[in-house]
Write a protein that holds these residues in place. Structure first.
Motif, short mmCIF file in Angstrom:
data_model
loop_
_atom_site.label_atom_id
_atom_site.label_comp_id
_atom_site.label_asym_id
_atom_site.label_seq_id
_atom_site.Cartn_x
_atom_site.Cartn_y
_atom_site.Cartn_z
N ASN A 61 1.14 -1.02 0.51
CA ASN A 61 0.04 -0.31 0.02
C ASN A 61 0.94 1.48 0.41
O ASN A 61 0.69 2.06 0.85
CB ASN A 61 -1.24 0.23 1.20
N LYS A 63 2.47 4.03 -1.70
CA LYS A 63 2.52 4.84 -3.95
C LYS A 63 3.61 4.21 -4.60
O LYS A 63 5.10 4.47 -4.54
CB LYS A 63 2.33 6.17 -3.15
N VAL A 64 3.31 3.97 -5.81
CA VAL A 64 4.81 3.94 -6.74
C VAL A 64 4.17 4.67 -7.98
O VAL A 64 3.47 4.77 -8.64
CB VAL A 64 4.69 2.64 -6.77
N VAL A 65 5.61 5.20 -8.48
CA VAL A 65 5.28 5.82 -9.46
C VAL A 65 5.86 4.82 -11.16
O VAL A 65 7.20 4.72 -10.29
CB VAL A 65 5.66 7.18 -10.41
N SER A 66 5.84 4.42 -12.20
CA SER A 66 6.53 3.07 -12.41
C SER A 66 6.79 4.27 -13.79
O SER A 66 5.67 4.39 -14.51
CB SER A 66 6.35 2.29 -12.64
N LEU A 67 8.42 4.50 -13.85
CA LEU A 67 8.59 5.33 -15.07
C LEU A 67 9.17 4.60 -16.64
O LEU A 67 8.42 2.73 -16.22
CB LEU A 67 10.13 5.29 -15.50
N PRO A 68 7.75 4.73 -17.79
CA PRO A 68 7.81 3.63 -19.04
C PRO A 68 9.14 2.46 -19.65
O PRO A 68 9.34 2.11 -20.32
CB PRO A 68 6.64 4.56 -19.65
N ALA A 76 14.94 9.48 -12.32
CA ALA A 76 13.63 9.12 -11.51
C ALA A 76 13.88 9.31 -10.45
O ALA A 76 12.95 10.04 -10.24
CB ALA A 76 14.91 7.52 -10.78
N THR A 79 11.56 12.64 -10.80
CA THR A 79 10.57 12.64 -10.65
C THR A 79 10.07 12.64 -9.62
O THR A 79 9.15 13.21 -9.31
CB THR A 79 10.64 11.02 -10.91
N TYR A 83 7.18 15.36 -8.23
CA TYR A 83 6.19 15.09 -7.96
C TYR A 83 5.79 15.67 -6.54
O TYR A 83 4.57 16.67 -6.50
CB TYR A 83 6.21 13.11 -7.32
#
Lengths: 245, 121
Positions: A61, A63-68, A76, A79, A83
Motif C-alpha cells: 500500500n 504509492k509508486v510511480v513507474s517510469l515506462p 528517477a 521524478t 511529484y
C-alpha cells in the motif's frame, strides 16, 4: 496556486525512494519507515525495474510511480522532486531503496530543514560510525570533499551521500534541473552556488544487503572524471533558481 | 591532370546515384528535410567534383595545399566533424526532451490510476 502552509503544523513531507530492482530490500525499508517517527508521505519511483518492485509497493500500500523506460538514478530521483513540486510538498527527503539508509534519522533531517537549512545531507563521516565504505571509495569521497571546499568554501564531509532532505526552494531547483547520473556531489555545488544553506547531519549507514551498487570498479575512473567535470561546470554555472511560482 | 576514364565515369555515376537516393529518402519521408539539407549539398558537391575535377585543384590552390587530394581530405574531415558535432547536440536535446516526457507520463499515469482506484471504491 493557493499556499496555506504558513503555520508549521501543516508542513507536508515526502519521502522519495528511487528503486531499480530492489524487491529484496523494499519490504524491510517499508517496515522501518512505518516505525519511524514523523508525519510523511512515501513515494517510490520505480525506474523500470525488471523484478516485481512495483507489485511489492502496491501490496504494501505504498504509492509508486513507474517510469515506462529506464532513466537512471538522476532521472528517477528528479521524478520524485517533480511529484513533490506538483503536490506542494514543503520538504522532500531522498532515501535509497537498497537498505543503506536507516529511516530513524528522518525526524532529525526534517528538524534541520525546519530550522532554516535548505539542504541537509546525512553524513557517514561526522561521527564515523556504521558502514564507512571501502578504503578506495573513502579516498574518492575525500577528494570530492576537498574539491567542493576549494570551489565553494564550504566543507561537505559526505558529498556522495544520497540520504538528504530538501526545502521547497531546493525541490523547485531539482525539479527543473537534475543531473542524469552520479548526481549527488554535483547537486551539492549547485545548491551552494544558488546561495542556499547546506548542512550535514551525522547518520549511520548500513552495508548493502541485496542488489549491487551502481558504481562498479570498472566504472570508477569514468565516475571520477565525470563527477569532477560536473562539479567544475556546476561551480561556474549561473544561478538557476526556478522561474516558476 | 590525368584521371582515368573509368574512375571518372564511376565517380560521376556513384555521386548521381547518391543524390537520387537522398532525394528519394526525403520524398518517402524517411529523412527530415531539415536534417537532409546538408546531405543534398554534400551530394551535389560530389557531382560537381566528379564532373569538373578542376574544382578540386582550384580549392587546393586557394587553401595553398600542395597535393589536391590532401585539400579534399581536409575539407571532408572538417565537414564530417561539423556534422558529428551537430548530431551530438541533436542527441543531447532529444535525451533531455525524452527524460522530461517519461517523467511527466509516469506522474500522470500514477495520478490517473490513483483516481481510478478511489472512484471505484
Amino acid at each position: 496556486m493557493k499556499d496555506n502552509n504558513n503555520n508549521t503544523e501543516s508542513i507536508k513531507t515526502l519521502i522519495i525512494i528511487p528503486a531499480y530492482n530492489e524487491s529484496e530490500n523494499l519490504p524491510k525499508l517499508f517496515s522501518a519507515l512505518i516505525e519511524a517517527e514523523g508525519d510523511f508521505d512515501i513515494i517510490v519511483i520505480n525506474d523500470c525495474s525488471r523484478d516485481n518492485t512495483e507489485a511489492i509497493c502496491i501490496n504494501h500500500n505504498i504509492k509508486v510511480v513507474s517510469l515506462p523506460v529506464n532513466l537512471g538514478i538522476g532521472g528517477a530521483v528528479q521524478t520524485g522532486y517533480r511529484y513533490a513540486l506538483y503536490n506542494n510538498y514543503d520538504i522532500a527527503i531522498q532515501i535509497d531503496g537498497d537498505g543503506q539508509h536507516d529511516p530513524k534519522f528522518i525526524p532529525y533531517l526534517i528538524k534541520r530543514i525546519k530550522e532554516g537549512n535548505h539542504l541537509c545531507i546525512g553524513s557517514r563521516f561526522i561521527e564515523n560510525e556504521g558502514f564507512q565504505s571501502s578504503k578506495i571509495r573513502r579516498v574518492g569521497i575525500k577528494y570530492f570533499s576537498w574539491l567542493i571546499k576549494l570551489l565553494t568554501g564550504t566543507l561537505i564531509t559526505d558529498p556522495t551521500s544520497g540520504y538528504r532532505a530538501c526545502s521547497r526552494e531546493v525541490i523547485k531547483l531539482f525539479a527543473n534541473d537534475y543531473p542524469k547520473d552520479y548526481p549527488e556531489p554535483e547537486t551539492v555545488v549547485t545548491v551552494l552556488k544558488n546561495k542556499l544553506r547546506v548542512s550535514e547531519m551525522p547518520v549511520i549507514m548500513n552495508a548493502r544487503e541485496g542488489g549491487k551498487s551502481s558504481i562498479t570498479s570498472l566504472k570508477g575512473i569514468y565516475y571520477m572524471i565525470k563527477v569532477t567535470i560536473a562539479i567544475l561546470i556546476a561551480s561556474i554555472s549561473r544561478k538557476t533558481v526556478a522561474e516558476e511560482d | 591532370m590525368n584521371m582515368s576514364g573509368t574512375l571518372r565515369t564511376s565517380l560521376i555515376i556513384g555521386s548521381i546515384l547518391f543524390f537520387v537516393f537522398i532525394i528519394n529518402m526525403i520524398r518517402t519521408k524517411k529523412l527530415e528535410l531539415k536534417y537532409a539539407l546538408i546531405w543534398i549539398l554534400t551530394s551535389l558537391s560530389f557531382i560537381i567534383m566528379s564532373v569538373f575535377p578542376e574544382t578540386v585543384f582550384m580549392v587546393a590552390r586557394i587553401l595553398e595545399v600542395e597535393v589536391a587530394a590532401n585539400a579534399l581530405f581536409l575539407c571532408i574531415i572538417f565537414l564530417l566533424l561539423l556534422m558529428v558535432f551537430a548530431l551530438t547536440v541533436a542527441v543531447s536535446r532529444q535525451a533531455i526532451r525524452t527524460k522530461r516526457l517519461v517523467q511527466e507520463l509516469a506522474l500522470l499515469k500514477a495520478e490517473f490510476e490513483e483516481k481510478n482506484k478511489t472512484s471505484k471504491q
